[in-house]
Each structure stands twice: as structure tokens, then as C-alpha cells.
Write a protein that holds these residues in place. Sequence first.
Motif, short mmCIF file in Angstrom:
data_model
loop_
_atom_site.label_atom_id
_atom_site.label_comp_id
_atom_site.label_asym_id
_atom_site.label_seq_id
_atom_site.Cartn_x
_atom_site.Cartn_y
_atom_site.Cartn_z
N TYR A 110 36.80 46.13 41.02
CA TYR A 110 38.20 46.24 41.80
C TYR A 110 38.64 47.66 41.53
O TYR A 110 38.74 48.08 40.58
N ILE A 111 39.37 48.07 42.47
CA ILE A 111 40.21 49.41 42.46
C ILE A 111 41.70 48.99 42.59
O ILE A 111 41.83 48.17 43.66
N ILE A 182 47.77 56.86 41.11
CA ILE A 182 47.25 56.57 39.72
C ILE A 182 46.19 55.44 40.17
O ILE A 182 46.74 54.49 40.80
N ARG A 183 45.10 55.68 39.77
CA ARG A 183 43.87 54.73 40.15
C ARG A 183 43.03 53.98 38.98
O ARG A 183 42.73 54.56 38.30
N LEU A 184 43.21 52.53 39.15
CA LEU A 184 42.44 51.85 38.06
C LEU A 184 40.94 51.34 38.59
O LEU A 184 41.24 50.84 39.70
N MET A 195 44.14 38.21 37.63
CA MET A 195 43.64 39.11 36.48
C MET A 195 44.00 40.46 36.52
O MET A 195 44.60 41.20 35.77
N VAL A 196 43.24 41.13 37.65
CA VAL A 196 43.57 42.56 37.86
C VAL A 196 45.00 42.82 38.07
O VAL A 196 45.62 43.81 37.41
N ARG A 197 45.67 42.36 38.98
CA ARG A 197 47.07 42.51 39.20
C ARG A 197 48.06 42.36 37.91
O ARG A 197 49.08 42.87 37.55
N LEU A 239 38.95 44.73 46.52
CA LEU A 239 37.50 44.49 46.05
C LEU A 239 36.50 45.53 46.38
O LEU A 239 36.16 45.46 47.59
N TYR A 240 36.22 46.25 45.35
CA TYR A 240 35.41 47.57 45.81
C TYR A 240 34.05 47.20 45.91
O TYR A 240 33.17 47.74 46.74
#
Lengths: 245, 245
Positions: A110-111, A182-184, A195-197, A239-240
Motif C-alpha cells: 500500500y502507498i 510525504i509518501r508511506l 491497519m495502514v490508515r 492498494l498499490y
Amino acid sequence: MKRIKAILEYDGSAYHGFQIQKNAVTIQEKLETSIENLIGEKASIIAAGRTDAGVHAAGQVIAFDTSSSIPPDKWKFALNSILPPDIRVVSSCKAPANFHPRFDAVDKRYIYLIHRKNSGKVFYSRYAYCDTEALEVKLMQQACRLLLGRHNFKSFCASGSSVKTYDRNIKECKLEEKGPFIRLDITADGFLYNMVRIIVGTLLEVGRLTYGPEHITDIILAQDRTQAGQTAPPQGLYLYSVNYG
Amino acid sequence: MKRIKAILEYDGSAYHGFQIQKNAVTIQEKLETSIENLIGEKASIIAAGRTDAGVHAAGQVIAFDTSSSIPPDKWKFALNSILPPDIRVVSSCKAPANFHPRFDAVDKRYIYLIHRKNSGKVFYSRYAYCDTEALEVKLMQQACRLLLGRHNFKSFCASGSSVKTYDRNIKECKLEEKGPFIRLDITADGFLYNMVRIIVGTLLEVGRLTYGPEHITDIILAQDRTQAGQTAPPQGLYLYSVNYG
């Protein structure tokens, strides 16, 4: 019958998430309606990730069974001819009859994008979380390193969601400044609900100096959703890709 | 009465261009309605560039007269509180009573984006011209250099539009590959109607090898719209900034 696998990208802005539901337009509904309109046959779509309302996909993977004579690689063109422009099939192929986009995934990537400038908001408000507050990015990067590896991530799972195990293995978790963003970039063998959020919301607290990066370990050990940060908004999430090994 | 100058950015996707017209939603209308709702007083907005339907702005400049007691620099917040999220005021200030956003402009800068990848189209179709055909970028760059300077640009002006003179001075015209984009960055003392989009359409013909870059000079000398390329689609175009010297 044969099983078709397809990779999709979509702009989630106009949809109430992937999964079919009553009284709301979803990606799954658009796909199933398109297939039915195309071949007069109903199909049930299974997806690798059931993305939420407003969440985007660059590499969602789906599968469905069909008796249609459309060659597997031509499903891309067939579906793109009928799908709305904000949902596109990137590729399609035949898959083994037992292929399952979610259960067979080895890992998912994920990004999450945070847009950091006051200008440009009109273009990015649906494609990133726009937030210009001061953030200590180096501390956020330290926190990312503490998330790596296999842990019980119950603190980072939306409360009320039930799963067999909260154990997940985060294989990559990289936060970078890229132009105005900013990129995670995060990869794991699987993700809990939101979870990602929730990770992003927690990293934001670290960036704001609410607590130090080392506190991430305490949050993990607490196994308590209330210890982590808020759930970051959906529009920054993509969802990358999904890796099947 | 005092004159307020403001810099705007907007996503033009949902609007029928800047200028007010019957039976269509425009940026000017949204601005004028917002001012009226805010202070109960009508205002006439003048803009530096009357962008077309689907064209975006990162630095549109507008001016209007008002007797309101709102401090000039607070118009930014006042308007942003009432404008739709796809139109934002970046800054506002007091301007001389005779300031005219269009006539006083020393030069204007436009950006045009061509998106070159098959993937990502769902995110860029409203913000770039999506075109994956083979293009010889070096030849397009040569053509750009021949556009520089003061010329009669009638060949690059939408037919039917009447102006005093077709002479314009292109001060910068730079085409670059940037990630998945080809980006044209063009500055002139003024632009004719559809001039940037016709230039892009002509550069695309050079990129396709329809004619060599040196043919640009013939097209300029012809002073004939039919000699230049097609008008490129609006969604790739951004009014980037206006310079008042």
C-alpha cells in the motif's frame, strides 16, 4: 468454466468502497454489472483487498469464473469498453481454477500520500490527505523501522473487526518526502482492517511530537486500539500491488 | 470602494470555463455568487485569463471592487469559507484602483501535461492529456525553440476569434519529460485564443513525424490556422502564473 484473473486500477473517489452493498455504488457492483451486460451471465468477483470508500487502487487483483468464450487476455478490452472511466482493467489472464486473489496473496503493498503544501489542494484533495501542520519526518521514519517484522497488530486494527489472528509481518515500511508529498510505502503479508490508515494516524502523532518514536513498541505491545493514533482519511490510500510469489 | 486582487487555483473539471454564461456553471459565477452571499453586494470579477471548460489554474489572478469592510488580506479566508473545494483563493490584497488583471499582465505562464503511461489513467484523465503513442521528444524540443520570440501567431489562433494584432512574444517554451509526463512550460506576453492548445497539437504532429521541426517556421509564416495541428484537449492545460513586472 474458467477462472479469469485481472489487475485493476481505480479512482475510489466516487465509490463506497469495493464490496457490494445496498443503496450505495461500489466497484464490485460496477464490475459485476459490466460482466452481466457484456455476456448475459452473472459472475461473482473476489478481490485481493476490499478497499474502503474513497480508497484508490493501482494494482487491485480480482478473479471470477465464467463460461464465456471471450479469450482471457481479451477481458481487459471487453471490460474497459463498458466500465466507467474511473475503473480500468490493466491486464487480464487465465488463472488456475483454485486461484484466490486474497488467500493466495504472499504480500500486499500500500502507498499512503500526505500532501504538504497549501497550494495545489484543489488537485490533490481527493488523492492525498492534505495536511500542512509541522511534522518531524525523521522521527516518523524511526517509528517506521519499529513497525517492521512480525507482531500482533491488534492496536492497529479497527475495533469490532474479528480475525483469527492479529499477527502480521510488515516486510517494508518506508516514509519519504517526495516533492510536495510525504509518501508511506508499506508491504506486509496481510493487513488488518484499517491497519495502514491507523499506522499513518500513529506516525502523524510521532511527527507532531505527541510521543517519541520508541513509543510505537509500547503501542504494539498494548494490543489495544485506543493506544494508537486516529484512522487517517481514506483518500490518501492506494492498494498499490499484490504479490503472489 | 476599493479594488481587491486575488490569486486563485481551481480544478476546472466541473466547470464550463471561467467566464459567466447562461445555463452552465462557471468559475466567475461561483466567485460572484460567493461574494454576493458573503456581503450582500454584487461584484464584477475581471480575470487575467478566461480559461476554457476543463482548463485548470494554479495562479489565476482576479480583481473586483467592493465597499465591504473586510480587510483585503482577509478576503482569502472569507471566500474560501464559502467557495466550493475545487476553487481556492491562495492570497488576496488591496490593488491600485486602476489595476486590471488582464491588461496589466507583463507575461503569463501556462503548463501543459501529457500523461504517457497506460497505467495511472484513472487518476490523470482529468488532469492531463493521456496519450501513449510514440513521440520523438527531441524533435518536439527543437520545434519549441523555433516558436520563441515575437511572431504573428495567427496560425495558432482559433479561427473566428478577432483581435487587434496576432503578434505575441513567446519568452520561454520548454518541453521536458518528467516521470510519466511530457510537460510543456510556456511563457508569453499574451496568448491568442486556444494558442497553447494549438501549439501542443502542432508539437504532437512533430513528435509523430508528420513533419519536421523546421516546418514550424512555415506554419508561423502561413498565418493560416489550417496549417497548424489540432487543438489539444483542455484537461492538460494549467494557467500557472501571471507576472505584473
